[in-house]
Every structure is written in C-alpha cells, then in structure tokens.
Design a protein around this motif. Structure first.
Motif, short mmCIF file in Angstrom:
data_model
loop_
_atom_site.label_atom_id
_atom_site.label_comp_id
_atom_site.label_asym_id
_atom_site.label_seq_id
_atom_site.Cartn_x
_atom_site.Cartn_y
_atom_site.Cartn_z
N GLU A 96 0.84 -1.20 0.00
CA GLU A 96 0.00 0.00 0.00
C GLU A 96 0.87 1.25 0.00
O GLU A 96 0.59 2.22 -0.71
CB GLU A 96 -0.95 0.01 1.20
N ILE B 186 2.48 1.61 -3.54
CA ILE B 186 1.57 2.10 -4.59
C ILE B 186 1.29 3.59 -4.39
O ILE B 186 1.07 4.32 -5.37
CB ILE B 186 0.27 1.26 -4.67
N GLN B 187 1.33 4.07 -3.16
CA GLN B 187 1.17 5.50 -2.90
C GLN B 187 2.36 6.28 -3.46
O GLN B 187 2.20 7.37 -4.00
CB GLN B 187 1.03 5.77 -1.39
N PRO C 291 2.18 5.26 -8.03
CA PRO C 291 0.88 4.77 -8.49
C PRO C 291 0.86 4.34 -9.97
O PRO C 291 -0.04 3.65 -10.40
CB PRO C 291 -0.06 5.93 -8.25
N ASN D 247 3.02 2.36 -11.37
CA ASN D 247 3.78 1.13 -11.53
C ASN D 247 2.83 -0.07 -11.56
O ASN D 247 2.27 -0.46 -10.53
CB ASN D 247 4.78 0.98 -10.39
N ILE E 70 3.57 -3.10 -9.12
CA ILE E 70 3.16 -2.92 -7.73
C ILE E 70 1.66 -3.13 -7.60
O ILE E 70 1.20 -3.82 -6.68
CB ILE E 70 3.57 -1.53 -7.19
N ALA E 71 0.89 -2.57 -8.52
CA ALA E 71 -0.56 -2.73 -8.48
C ALA E 71 -0.93 -4.21 -8.59
O ALA E 71 -1.81 -4.69 -7.87
CB ALA E 71 -1.22 -1.92 -9.59
N LEU F 104 -0.03 -5.93 -5.33
CA LEU F 104 -0.99 -5.55 -4.30
C LEU F 104 -2.30 -6.30 -4.52
O LEU F 104 -2.92 -6.79 -3.56
CB LEU F 104 -1.21 -4.04 -4.31
N CYS G 242 -7.15 -3.25 -7.72
CA CYS G 242 -5.71 -3.17 -7.97
C CYS G 242 -5.37 -3.68 -9.37
O CYS G 242 -4.55 -3.07 -10.07
CB CYS G 242 -4.93 -3.95 -6.91
N GLN H 152 -6.31 -1.08 -11.80
CA GLN H 152 -5.32 0.00 -11.79
C GLN H 152 -4.11 -0.40 -12.62
O GLN H 152 -3.59 0.40 -13.40
CB GLN H 152 -4.90 0.33 -10.36
N ALA H 153 -3.66 -1.64 -12.48
CA ALA H 153 -2.52 -2.12 -13.26
C ALA H 153 -2.83 -2.04 -14.75
O ALA H 153 -2.00 -1.61 -15.55
CB ALA H 153 -2.16 -3.55 -12.86
#
Length: 70
Positions: free
Chosen positions: A18, A21-22, A25, A27, A30-31, A34, A50, A53-54
């Motif tokens: 978390e 990703i903050q 964001p 990447n 990472i998403a 997560l 997530c 988002q990716a």
C-alpha cells in the motif's frame, strides 16, 4: 489507504505494498502485486481494483486480465 487487520498474517506485506503504490501509483507491477496480496487475504473486491489499476497504467499487459476474469 486501506486499513489492514493486525491479526492478518499478510498485514505487513499489504501495508508495504500500500505504501509502495502510494509512492509509485503508475507502476503496474506494484498494483498487480498488491492485487495478488489482497486476493490471498480474501479481499477480492480490493484485488480487482488493484488489477484494474494495473491495466489502466499498462493496458496491453496480460497479467491484469486473468485475475479479474476469475
């Protein structure tokens, strides 16, 4: 930021992801990670967010489609 239950054994990993990703964001890896962590913790709704988002930041990536479709 998502609150992670302290009694969850994957809580430290989720908390680190978390934070990551903050910080980054955009990447998709990472998403995706997560999303995998949330899925393993049983939070399929957050996992799907997530993965989406990716895909948003890397629309041609195949890694995000499969978990959402499951």
């Amino acid at each position: 930021m998502t609150k992670v239950p302290v009694d969850n054994p994957s809580a430290p990993a989720l908390a680190e992801l978390e934070r990551a990703i903050q910080l980054d964001p955009g990447n998709p890896e990472i998403a995706k990670s997560l999303g995998n962590a949330h899925k393993a913790a049983g939070d399929r709704d957050r996992a799907a967010e997530c993965y989406r988002q990716a895909l948003h930041v890397a629309p041609r990536a195949a890694f995000g489609r499969e978990p959402i479709e499951q």
